[in-house]
Design a protein around this motif. Structure first.
Motif, PDB file in Angstrom:
ATOM      1  N   LEU A  33      -0.207   7.220   9.541  1.00 32.82           N
ATOM      2  CA  LEU A  33      -0.395   6.850   8.136  1.00 32.82           C
ATOM      3  C   LEU A  33       0.208   5.482   7.850  1.00 32.82           C
ATOM      4  N   ALA A  34       1.401   5.231   8.378  1.00 33.67           N
ATOM      5  CA  ALA A  34       2.032   3.924   8.185  1.00 33.67           C
ATOM      6  C   ALA A  34       1.156   2.820   8.763  1.00 33.67           C
ATOM      7  N   GLU A  55       0.853  -1.189   0.000  1.00 30.09           N
ATOM      8  CA  GLU A  55       0.000   0.000   0.000  1.00 30.09           C
ATOM      9  C   GLU A  55       0.891   1.242   0.000  1.00 30.09           C
ATOM     10  N   LYS A  56       0.406   2.314  -0.628  1.00 31.39           N
ATOM     11  CA  LYS A  56       1.232   3.517  -0.766  1.00 31.39           C
ATOM     12  C   LYS A  56       0.372   4.769  -0.791  1.00 31.39           C
ATOM     13  N   THR A  57       0.878   5.816  -0.136  1.00 29.95           N
ATOM     14  CA  THR A  57       0.396   7.179  -0.347  1.00 29.95           C
ATOM     15  C   THR A  57       1.518   7.937  -1.024  1.00 29.95           C
ATOM     16  N   THR A 110       5.744  14.264  -7.316  1.00 27.88           N
ATOM     17  CA  THR A 110       6.845  13.392  -7.737  1.00 27.88           C
ATOM     18  C   THR A 110       6.453  11.929  -7.864  1.00 27.88           C
ATOM     19  N   ARG A 111       5.370  11.531  -7.214  1.00 28.72           N
ATOM     20  CA  ARG A 111       4.909  10.145  -7.134  1.00 28.72           C
ATOM     21  C   ARG A 111       5.828   9.256  -6.303  1.00 28.72           C
ATOM     22  N   TYR A 112       6.819   9.843  -5.663  1.00 27.56           N
ATOM     23  CA  TYR A 112       7.599   9.089  -4.681  1.00 27.56           C
ATOM     24  C   TYR A 112       6.719   8.876  -3.451  1.00 27.56           C
ATOM     25  N   PRO A 113       6.982   7.838  -2.668  1.00 27.18           N
ATOM     26  CA  PRO A 113       6.108   7.569  -1.532  1.00 27.18           C
ATOM     27  C   PRO A 113       6.278   8.557  -0.380  1.00 27.18           C
ATOM     28  N   VAL A 114       5.171   9.176   0.033  1.00 26.67           N
ATOM     29  CA  VAL A 114       5.146   9.845   1.333  1.00 26.67           C
ATOM     30  C   VAL A 114       5.270   8.769   2.402  1.00 26.67           C
ATOM     31  N   CYS A 115       4.554   7.677   2.177  1.00 25.16           N
ATOM     32  CA  CYS A 115       4.671   6.482   3.001  1.00 25.16           C
ATOM     33  C   CYS A 115       4.211   5.295   2.175  1.00 25.16           C
ATOM     34  N   ALA A 116       4.938   4.196   2.253  1.00 27.52           N
ATOM     35  CA  ALA A 116       4.519   2.949   1.617  1.00 27.52           C
ATOM     36  C   ALA A 116       4.814   1.807   2.581  1.00 27.52           C
ATOM     37  N   THR A 117       3.935   0.828   2.595  1.00 27.31           N
ATOM     38  CA  THR A 117       4.139  -0.343   3.433  1.00 27.31           C
ATOM     39  C   THR A 117       3.983  -1.598   2.582  1.00 27.31           C
ATOM     40  N   ALA A 118       4.750  -2.621   2.929  1.00 27.95           N
ATOM     41  CA  ALA A 118       4.620  -3.929   2.301  1.00 27.95           C
ATOM     42  C   ALA A 118       4.566  -4.970   3.404  1.00 27.95           C
ATOM     43  N   THR A 160       8.557   2.482   4.144  1.00 29.27           N
ATOM     44  CA  THR A 160       9.497   3.429   3.546  1.00 29.27           C
ATOM     45  C   THR A 160       8.794   4.772   3.362  1.00 29.27           C
ATOM     46  N   GLY A 161       9.587   5.799   3.050  1.00 28.10           N
ATOM     47  CA  GLY A 161       9.030   7.134   2.868  1.00 28.10           C
ATOM     48  C   GLY A 161       8.876   7.864   4.186  1.00 28.10           C
ATOM     49  N   ALA A 162       8.197   7.251   5.122  1.00 32.19           N
ATOM     50  CA  ALA A 162       7.984   7.860   6.437  1.00 32.19           C
ATOM     51  C   ALA A 162       9.178   7.680   7.358  1.00 32.19           C
ATOM     52  N   THR A 163      10.122   6.833   6.961  1.00 29.60           N
ATOM     53  CA  THR A 163      11.298   6.528   7.772  1.00 29.60           C
ATOM     54  C   THR A 163      12.556   6.979   7.040  1.00 29.60           C
ATOM     55  N   ALA A 164      13.672   7.000   7.748  1.00 39.48           N
ATOM     56  CA  ALA A 164      14.916   7.493   7.149  1.00 39.48           C
ATOM     57  C   ALA A 164      15.373   6.619   5.994  1.00 39.48           C
ATOM     58  N   HIS A 165      15.061   5.358   6.038  1.00 38.56           N
ATOM     59  CA  HIS A 165      15.362   4.421   4.956  1.00 38.56           C
ATOM     60  C   HIS A 165      14.362   3.277   5.051  1.00 38.56           C
ATOM     61  N   PRO A 166      14.230   2.447   4.028  1.00 41.87           N
ATOM     62  CA  PRO A 166      13.304   1.325   4.114  1.00 41.87           C
ATOM     63  C   PRO A 166      13.626   0.468   5.333  1.00 41.87           C
ATOM     64  N   LEU A 167      12.599   0.131   6.094  1.00 41.78           N
ATOM     65  CA  LEU A 167      12.825  -0.420   7.424  1.00 41.78           C
ATOM     66  C   LEU A 167      11.812  -1.508   7.733  1.00 41.78           C
ATOM     67  N   ARG A 168      12.296  -2.621   8.265  1.00 41.08           N
ATOM     68  CA  ARG A 168      11.410  -3.669   8.762  1.00 41.08           C
ATOM     69  C   ARG A 168      11.056  -3.347  10.215  1.00 41.08           C
TER      70      ARG A 168
END
Length: 274
Positions: free
Chosen positions: A257-258, A177-179, A184-192, A205-213
């Motif tokens: 949002l995340a 899911e992504k907002t 730019t269409r880059y993620p403000v926040c995306a989750t997988a 990702t997006g809401a954090t400094a780097h993609p994060l589990r």
């Protein structure tokens, strides 16, 4: 701005490309070029030599393996988004590829380039982390793999090339899911997410400094339920410092949002198991 001066070479194979990259300081790999070439034009990026690997067929293709799926680094995002094997066995990866930009971007952009993009959030890394995927690299010393979660922080070493993404098969129990930022269409926040026998895997990702589990959220949700209330409560227990405010958003907003996006993804993945 005018592009800075650099040399260009089109190697006949991967081994020649690796030799050129290791033998020339300031060399860069040219694949899709959608981030690199604008960066060279604006001065955000520099290169003394562009090593064009776009024609190397050995870096293309999507194949089944004993453990899952091997996605060649030069596979376009458009191919990845619509491939029947990826749709069936790694739906979060297909959805992340489909969420990138517009059709023109997806037709040029590559899986390897999206994974290796530095300095900005892209969609494929978060799906790779949730999938427990590995990034395959090649360099002067041979080939090796790095967990996608580690690669999202370290990137590719100098003189190394991303050759493939190795994704374990999951069936339908995964979602993305992504907002997106409207400009730019880059993620403000995306989750997988992936739901596994050991519990959910959740990445942001997006809401954090780097993609994060988010292992803390995973532990709180182990065994379910994946109701919106339960997922939001699990996210509220995370330190707000994980979420990096920006573009007019607060850490509190991004954490919420995340959670909302993760709840949607988990519910969809859970329904696929029913």
């Amino acid at each position: 701005m005018i592009l800075a001066e650099f040399d260009y070479v089109r190697p006949v194979g991967l081994e020649e490309a690796l030799t050129l990259l290791s033998g020339t300081r300031g060399s860069r790999v040219l694949a899709g070029g959608q981030s690199l070439l604008p960066g060279l034009r604006t001065g955000e990026d520099t290169a003394r030599l562009l090593v064009d690997v776009r024609h190397l067929e050995e870096l293309r293709g999507i194949d089944r393996t004993a453990d899952g799926i091997r996605i060649g680094a030069l596979t376009t995002l458009a191919e990845l988004a619509d491939h029947p094997v990826v749709l069936a066995e790694a739906p979060e990866v297909a959805a992340a590829a489909r969420a990138n930009g517009d059709p023109q971007v997806r037709n040029l952009g590559t899986a390897g380039g999206n994974l290796a993009a530095a300095g900005r959030a892209t969609d494929l890394p978060v799906a790779a982390i949730a999938a427990d995927a590995e990034v395959e690299l090649a360099g002067p010393g041979g080939r090796w793999t790095v967990p996608a979660e580690e690669f999202a922080v370290s990137g590719a070493p100098a003189a190394a090339v991303v050759t493939a993404l190795l994704v374990p098969a999951a069936g339908r129990a995964a979602a993305f899911e992504k907002t997106a930022d409207r400009a730019t269409r880059y993620p403000v926040c995306a989750t997988a997410v992936r739901i596994t026998p050991g519990g959910p895997r959740i990445a942001v990702t997006g809401a954090t400094a780097h993609p994060l589990r988010l292992r803390g959220v995973e532990e709180r949700l182990r065994g379910g339920p994946y109701t919106t209330e339960a997922v939001l409560a699990a996210f509220r227990a995370e330190p707000r410092e994980l979420f990096v405010p920006g573009r007019g958003t607060s850490a509190e907003y991004l954490g919420h949002l995340a959670g909302v996006l993760a709840a949607r993804a988990l519910q969809r993945a859970d329904q696929a198991l029913a």
